[in-house]
Design an enzyme around this catalytic site. Sequence first.
Site, PDB file in Angstrom:
ATOM      1  N   GLY A  75       0.821  -1.208   0.000  1.00  0.00           N
ATOM      2  CA  GLY A  75       0.000   0.000   0.000  1.00  0.00           C
ATOM      3  C   GLY A  75       0.858   1.263   0.000  1.00  0.00           C
ATOM      4  N   GLU A  86     -20.179  15.877   2.528  1.00  0.00           N
ATOM      5  CA  GLU A  86     -19.448  16.671   1.535  1.00  0.00           C
ATOM      6  C   GLU A  86     -20.046  16.487   0.139  1.00  0.00           C
ATOM      7  OE1 GLU A  86     -15.245  16.807   4.017  1.00  0.00           O
ATOM      8  OE2 GLU A  86     -15.400  15.429   2.343  1.00  0.00           O
ATOM      9  N   GLY A  99      -0.536   4.233   0.221  1.00  0.00           N
ATOM     10  CA  GLY A  99      -1.412   5.285   0.746  1.00  0.00           C
ATOM     11  C   GLY A  99      -0.683   6.014   1.870  1.00  0.00           C
ATOM     12  N   PHE A 100      -1.445   6.690   2.721  1.00  0.00           N
ATOM     13  CA  PHE A 100      -0.814   7.480   3.784  1.00  0.00           C
ATOM     14  C   PHE A 100      -0.010   6.607   4.742  1.00  0.00           C
ATOM     15  CE2 PHE A 100      -3.863  10.574   2.356  1.00  0.00           C
ATOM     16  CZ  PHE A 100      -3.083  11.714   2.369  1.00  0.00           C
ATOM     17  N   GLY A 101      -0.570   5.440   5.122  1.00  0.00           N
ATOM     18  CA  GLY A 101       0.124   4.559   6.059  1.00  0.00           C
ATOM     19  C   GLY A 101       1.407   4.024   5.455  1.00  0.00           C
ATOM     20  N   ASP A 114      -6.214   2.323   7.857  1.00  0.00           N
ATOM     21  CA  ASP A 114      -7.631   1.946   7.916  1.00  0.00           C
ATOM     22  C   ASP A 114      -7.825   0.453   8.152  1.00  0.00           C
ATOM     23  OD1 ASP A 114      -8.137   4.557   7.344  1.00  0.00           O
ATOM     24  OD2 ASP A 114      -9.241   4.198   5.486  1.00  0.00           O
TER      25      ASP A 114
HETATM   26  C1  LIG Z   1     -14.028   9.691  -0.013  1.00  0.00           C
HETATM   27  C2  LIG Z   1     -13.139   9.705   1.194  1.00  0.00           C
HETATM   28  C3  LIG Z   1     -12.986  10.878   1.921  1.00  0.00           C
HETATM   29  C4  LIG Z   1     -12.158  10.929   3.033  1.00  0.00           C
HETATM   30  N1  LIG Z   1     -12.010  12.113   3.710  1.00  0.00           N
HETATM   31  C5  LIG Z   1     -11.127  12.179   4.716  1.00  0.00           C
HETATM   32  C6  LIG Z   1     -10.859  13.425   5.365  1.00  0.00           C
HETATM   33  O1  LIG Z   1     -11.464  14.455   5.037  1.00  0.00           O
HETATM   34  N2  LIG Z   1      -9.914  13.449   6.346  1.00  0.00           N
HETATM   35  C7  LIG Z   1      -9.233  12.336   6.729  1.00  0.00           C
HETATM   36  O2  LIG Z   1      -8.359  12.406   7.581  1.00  0.00           O
HETATM   37  N3  LIG Z   1      -9.476  11.135   6.148  1.00  0.00           N
HETATM   38  C8  LIG Z   1     -10.395  11.037   5.158  1.00  0.00           C
HETATM   39  N4  LIG Z   1     -10.637   9.833   4.548  1.00  0.00           N
HETATM   40  C9  LIG Z   1      -9.978   8.623   5.071  1.00  0.00           C
HETATM   41  C10 LIG Z   1      -8.532   8.542   4.609  1.00  0.00           C
HETATM   42  O3  LIG Z   1      -8.453   8.727   3.224  1.00  0.00           O
HETATM   43  C11 LIG Z   1      -7.978   7.197   5.026  1.00  0.00           C
HETATM   44  O4  LIG Z   1      -8.062   7.104   6.427  1.00  0.00           O
HETATM   45  C12 LIG Z   1      -6.533   7.019   4.609  1.00  0.00           C
HETATM   46  O5  LIG Z   1      -6.386   7.140   3.227  1.00  0.00           O
HETATM   47  C13 LIG Z   1      -6.054   5.637   5.059  1.00  0.00           C
HETATM   48  O6  LIG Z   1      -4.762   5.423   4.620  1.00  0.00           O
HETATM   49  P1  LIG Z   1      -4.247   3.942   4.380  1.00  0.00           P
HETATM   50  O7  LIG Z   1      -2.799   4.078   4.062  1.00  0.00           O
HETATM   51  O8  LIG Z   1      -4.649   3.062   5.497  1.00  0.00           O
HETATM   52  O9  LIG Z   1      -5.064   3.397   3.126  1.00  0.00           O
HETATM   53  P2  LIG Z   1      -5.271   4.014   1.689  1.00  0.00           P
HETATM   54  O10 LIG Z   1      -4.978   5.459   1.635  1.00  0.00           O
HETATM   55  O11 LIG Z   1      -6.624   3.548   1.281  1.00  0.00           O
HETATM   56  O12 LIG Z   1      -4.164   3.309   0.792  1.00  0.00           O
HETATM   57  C14 LIG Z   1      -4.200   1.939   0.518  1.00  0.00           C
HETATM   58  C15 LIG Z   1      -3.296   1.637  -0.661  1.00  0.00           C
HETATM   59  O13 LIG Z   1      -3.176   0.215  -0.764  1.00  0.00           O
HETATM   60  C16 LIG Z   1      -3.316  -0.186  -2.109  1.00  0.00           C
HETATM   61  N5  LIG Z   1      -3.838  -1.557  -2.095  1.00  0.00           N
HETATM   62  C17 LIG Z   1      -5.014  -1.978  -1.579  1.00  0.00           C
HETATM   63  N6  LIG Z   1      -5.116  -3.309  -1.711  1.00  0.00           N
HETATM   64  C18 LIG Z   1      -4.008  -3.736  -2.335  1.00  0.00           C
HETATM   65  C19 LIG Z   1      -3.555  -5.017  -2.763  1.00  0.00           C
HETATM   66  N7  LIG Z   1      -4.255  -6.110  -2.569  1.00  0.00           N
HETATM   67  N8  LIG Z   1      -2.360  -5.088  -3.384  1.00  0.00           N
HETATM   68  C20 LIG Z   1      -1.626  -3.964  -3.603  1.00  0.00           C
HETATM   69  N9  LIG Z   1      -2.004  -2.721  -3.203  1.00  0.00           N
HETATM   70  C21 LIG Z   1      -3.180  -2.628  -2.580  1.00  0.00           C
HETATM   71  C22 LIG Z   1      -4.277   0.832  -2.689  1.00  0.00           C
HETATM   72  O14 LIG Z   1      -4.142   0.911  -4.097  1.00  0.00           O
HETATM   73  C23 LIG Z   1      -3.879   2.113  -1.981  1.00  0.00           C
HETATM   74  O15 LIG Z   1      -2.891   2.815  -2.690  1.00  0.00           O
HETATM   75  C24 LIG Z   1     -11.468   9.755   3.432  1.00  0.00           C
HETATM   76  C25 LIG Z   1     -11.625   8.572   2.711  1.00  0.00           C
HETATM   77  C26 LIG Z   1     -12.463   8.547   1.605  1.00  0.00           C
HETATM   78  C27 LIG Z   1     -12.620   7.267   0.818  1.00  0.00           C
END
Ligand SMILES: Cc1cc2nc3c(=O)[nH]c(=O)nc-3n(C[C@H](O)[C@H](O)[C@H](O)COP(=O)(O)OP(=O)(O)OC[C@H]3O[C@@H](n4cnc5c(N)ncnc54)[C@H](O)[C@@H]3O)c2cc1C
Length: 458
Positions: A12, A171, A14-16, A305
């Site tokens: 991933g 939103e 993403g932010f994490g 998440d």
């Molecule tokens: C529409 C929306 C609005 C939001 N608004 C806010 C806000 O205003 N403020 C706030 O703080 N938070 C907000 N959030 C929540 C925030 O975006 C998440 O908490 C944050 O992105 C979580 O980060 P993460 O790294 O856990 O996962 P993510 O950011 O979801 O990143 C996961 C990554 O893993 C990759 N991935 C997934 N499965 C696989 C796999 N099997 N193999 C390879 N790669 C994979 C994905 O492609 C992605 O790049 C919002 C979320 C959404 C959907």
Amino acid sequence: MTGTRPRVVIVGGGFGGLHAARALRRAACDVVVVDRRNHHLFQPLLYQVATASLSPAQIAAPIRKVLSRQRNVEVLLAEAESVDAERRVLHLRDGRVPYDYLVLAPGVTHSYFGRDDWAARAPGLKTIEDATEIRRRFLLAFEAAEREADEPARRAVLTFVVVGAGPTGVEMAGAVAEIARRGLVRDFRRIDTSSARVVLVEHGDRVLGSFPPDLSARARRDLERLGVTVITGAKVTAIDASGVEYTPAGAPPVRLEAGNILWAAGVRGLPLCASLGAPLDRAGRVLVNPDLSVPGRPEVFVIGDAASISDARSARQVPGVCPAAMQMGRHAGRIIRDEIRRGPGAPRPAFRYTNKGELATIGRARAVGVIGWGIGWHLKGFVAWALWALVHITYLIGFRSRILVMIDWMWSYLFFERGARLITGDSTVPLRHARQAEPSADRGAGPPPAGTTGLGGT
Ligand SMILES: Cc1cc2nc3c(=O)[nH]c(=O)nc-3n(C[C@H](O)[C@H](O)[C@H](O)COP(=O)(O)OP(=O)(O)OC[C@H]3O[C@@H](n4cnc5c(N)ncnc54)[C@H](O)[C@@H]3O)c2cc1C
């Protein structure tokens, strides 16, 4: 060990995942970041792509580019399918990657609470593809209304239902109402776009249920001022090709004919995380140890998440928001870095979440928010919106994106214009009774005489 240096695999970008990788930049290890997309996505602004305010490239950045200066990182564009925790191997759809440490940060997906058949009618918002599909449906609705001869059909086409009144639902509903009332009115000749109906349906008893009650009340008032019909305490019980049925507590079901339905009601964990065989919470997120590792697997961490954890200080569930994912990424990365440096064995620190606050925007220049860090100030109106805009610009990755988004926001703020009104993909206008093509400059002119069809049929 997998090689001469330990290998840390992060799933991933993403932010994490990105923050875990950055925490390892000086560690003597090889880091492999696996993502099925080539871009990091700023999900908080996805709704602005879905409502044609921003274009996708403004809120996404190539993961390879983001990490290009970190010499110990390799990026793989691949889908991770499962983890063999016994053998310490991550299985990809088309290969395998052995690891010494594994950090899972794949996020979550939409939950339709057992009704996955609703997904096609009521898309959720999680990826760029989701956002451009919602934008397509949203813009096509006005095109269809412009050509629709039948009045009830036109009303249904211009009814937008948003299911779920968390920050995303609020939103979306606010943005759709505002665009219909201010952004599009001059561009159509036969319809009054401001007659579009936006309905927000929430199962809980208030909108923005995670916010303090006074801010929920303010958000509801702001939504209603924008013309949104807010229905709380009602459960969506059916979604089909022509609309939605919701059931208020103790009352019979209510049917709403609606051309556009958006799902913003729930999330669930991914099969990849379930493949660990670790305990999961009710939403399918991994119940992690206080240090974010998986029970019985100290070399595997789940963050962001995808993780379910209570904060060590407040004992409250850590929310699924960007700051939490970033903090978890840094925490897991530092534990791994320290163990690589000193060897395992030292007690690991528990994760502590620093709550910086919460913000949600409701259309142009309106927002509500709470300042965190134990201050607890409640903000409303323009001040909250200005802070919301500042925070979102700050967390966007890439200087160019920040500047472009700022310019676009200023433009829409001043002129109510949406710069990204592109219908991509299938642009067939869904019509029941097509209007005649004869010229008419009258906005809102009534339907043509009964029995007429035109412009190539339905
Ligand atoms: C529409 C929306 C609005 C939001 N608004 C806010 C806000 O205003 N403020 C706030 O703080 N938070 C907000 N959030 C929540 C925030 O975006 C998440 O908490 C944050 O992105 C979580 O980060 P993460 O790294 O856990 O996962 P993510 O950011 O979801 O990143 C996961 C990554 O893993 C990759 N991935 C997934 N499965 C696989 C796999 N099997 N193999 C390879 N790669 C994979 C994905 O492609 C992605 O790049 C919002 C979320 C959404 C959907």
